[in-house]
Enzyme design. Structure first.
Site, PDB file in Angstrom:
ATOM      1  N   CYS A 309       0.814  -1.222   0.000  1.00  0.00           N
ATOM      2  CA  CYS A 309       0.000   0.000   0.000  1.00  0.00           C
ATOM      3  C   CYS A 309       0.845   1.269   0.000  1.00  0.00           C
ATOM      4  O   CYS A 309       0.641   2.175  -0.818  1.00  0.00           O
ATOM      5  CB  CYS A 309      -0.982  -0.015   1.169  1.00  0.00           C
ATOM      6  SG  CYS A 309      -0.209   0.042   2.812  1.00  0.00           S
ATOM      7  N   HIS A 357      -2.613   1.131   6.845  1.00  0.00           N
ATOM      8  CA  HIS A 357      -2.982   1.055   5.430  1.00  0.00           C
ATOM      9  C   HIS A 357      -3.224   2.450   4.885  1.00  0.00           C
ATOM     10  O   HIS A 357      -3.654   3.357   5.607  1.00  0.00           O
ATOM     11  CB  HIS A 357      -4.241   0.202   5.246  1.00  0.00           C
ATOM     12  CG  HIS A 357      -4.492  -0.162   3.815  1.00  0.00           C
ATOM     13  ND1 HIS A 357      -3.756  -1.121   3.149  1.00  0.00           N
ATOM     14  CD2 HIS A 357      -5.370   0.332   2.892  1.00  0.00           C
ATOM     15  CE1 HIS A 357      -4.181  -1.218   1.903  1.00  0.00           C
ATOM     16  NE2 HIS A 357      -5.151  -0.333   1.727  1.00  0.00           N
ATOM     17  N   HIS A 369      -5.881   1.750  -4.358  1.00  0.00           N
ATOM     18  CA  HIS A 369      -4.934   1.249  -3.357  1.00  0.00           C
ATOM     19  C   HIS A 369      -4.510  -0.174  -3.693  1.00  0.00           C
ATOM     20  O   HIS A 369      -5.117  -0.852  -4.534  1.00  0.00           O
ATOM     21  CB  HIS A 369      -5.548   1.312  -1.958  1.00  0.00           C
ATOM     22  CG  HIS A 369      -6.650   0.315  -1.709  1.00  0.00           C
ATOM     23  ND1 HIS A 369      -6.844  -0.293  -0.495  1.00  0.00           N
ATOM     24  CD2 HIS A 369      -7.627  -0.173  -2.516  1.00  0.00           C
ATOM     25  CE1 HIS A 369      -7.887  -1.098  -0.559  1.00  0.00           C
ATOM     26  NE2 HIS A 369      -8.375  -1.049  -1.769  1.00  0.00           N
TER      27      HIS A 369
END
Length: 394
Positions: A309, A357, A369
């Site tokens: 990420c 994240h 993402h």
């Protein structure tokens, strides 16, 4: 008188007796099983449900994601420390060369004096166990020329500098070893979490895997539905505001979010000044991110063929000329905090309490993402995970 005798029980044949024993045993077994009830159900009844497996796998992926950020931080420290060690070793080698040059110069003076028959004070210095003792002998010092004194001073300076660099290199090597051990521990943690998740998934039947995939699709559809509804509500409020402004003769301000998901929305830089600089960068960021759609998530990866990420967000913003830190923990500090209602395309969106994240906001409640192991870079609703904060990179 008539005798009253008890009637005799008929004798059973051997085969009849065995049958009776078998029936009795079966009856006892049946009664035992009935008395035990559900407490002794089959192993299949002890298996977790699909929902339990999904929750556990999601939790493991989250834990792996958090461990991945720790791995990324450890790897960054290791790389920096390795560069420092290499630099110090080069400097130590250079200082050693200078020391050897100074030693050779002193040796030259000693050789010249020996050939002339004199007793070289320089030779005494070189052969002395403790060069400091040499300078305590004034009668030897009187025989050293100014040039020789300069050579001795240079030798001592180079000796001290070389020793200092060797000490720094040794200390840096120890720090590198510690960083490498931390990196190995982080890698082991990530791999352990992912191995547990794979094991849980491998124990599912084909039908259960299909049901799990269907449940995941349903979750994503629900998140997209909520995002679309939220975007529609924002657009309705914005339209009402524009109408009210038009009726009052005021000029309506540009909306905070175009809702298009194309990166062509607002141009606020985060300081209240509207210009095209941030929007231009955001366009490049989103164009880069869209070009990565479909590439696999791989923990610790920074491209170009796979990403985690924070690796994706860093690469995307680098394409716009902005260098972000490597980890989510640092990226969340690399810009201006933005209220969720004020997010614009290009902003970074962070999730979970541990900030493990991050995605790139694309407008309309959507982000791009790199989600998790086994998934690919994709669009997803920002409502898909617990929101933590949003940042507009500087």
């Amino acid at each position: 008188m008539a005798s009253h005798r008890r009637p005799r029980t008929p004798l059973l044949s051997p085969s009849s007796r065995r049958g009776a024993v078998g029936l009795t045993t079966a009856a006892i077994a049946s009664a035992t099983l009935l008395s035990q009830g559900p407490a002794h159900a089959s192993p299949e009844d002890d298996r977790p449900s699909i929902e339990e497996v999904r929750e556990r796998v999601d939790a493991l992926y989250r834990e792996a994601g958090s461990a991945t950020q720790k791995y990324n931080a450890a790897k960054e420290r290791t790389d920096e420390q390795r560069e420092k060690v290499d630099r110090l070793l080069d400097e130590a080698a250079e200082r050693t060369d200078r020391l050897n040059d100074a030693r050779r110069k002193l040796g030259g003076y000693a050789t010249a004096q020996y050939r002339t028959g004199g007793v070289s004070g320089t030779a005494v210095l070189l052969l002395s166990d403790n060069p400091q003792d040499f300078f305590g002998h004034k009668h030897l010092m009187d025989r050293i020329t100014d040039r020789q004194r300069q050579a001795v001073d240079d030798y001592r300076d180079q000796q001290r500098a070389a020793q200092k660099k060797r000490s720094e290199a040794s200390a840096s090597l120890a720090e590198l070893t510690d960083a490498q051990e931390e990196l190995a521990d982080s890698r082991k943690t990530v791999q352990g979490k992912l191995a547990q998740a794979r094991k849980l998934l491998s124990e599912l039947t084909a039908e259960e895997k299909a049901r799990l995939a269907a449940a995941e699709r349903k979750r994503q559809e629900e998140a997209r539905r909520k995002a679309a509804a939220a975007a529609a509500e924002r657009e309705r409020r914005e339209e009402a505001r524009r109408e009210a402004a038009a009726e009052s003769g005021e000029q309506a301000e540009a909306p905070a979010d175009s809702g298009t998901g194309t990166g062509t929305g607002g141009t606020d830089t985060g300081t209240g000044t509207a210009d095209g600089s941030y929007a231009a960068k955001a366009d490049k960021v989103l164009a880069f991110a869209e070009a990565q759609l479909g590439k696999p998530y791989v923990w610790g990866a920074t491209g170009p063929n796979s990403y985690d990420c924070s690796g994706l967000t860093r690469a995307a913003w680098l394409s716009a000329g902005v260098s972000l830190p490597r980890t989510t923990y640092d990226q969340v500090e690399a810009g201006t905090r933005i209220a969720r209602a004020e997010m614009r395309p290009g902003d970074l969106v962070f999730f979970y309490d541990d900030i493990s994240h991050v995605g790139i906001y694309a407008g309309g409640g959507q982000m791009i993402h790199a989600p998790k192991p086994g998934a690919e870079v994709r669009y997803e609703s920002v409502d898909h995970m617990p929101f933590h904060s949003a940042v507009r990179p500087a």
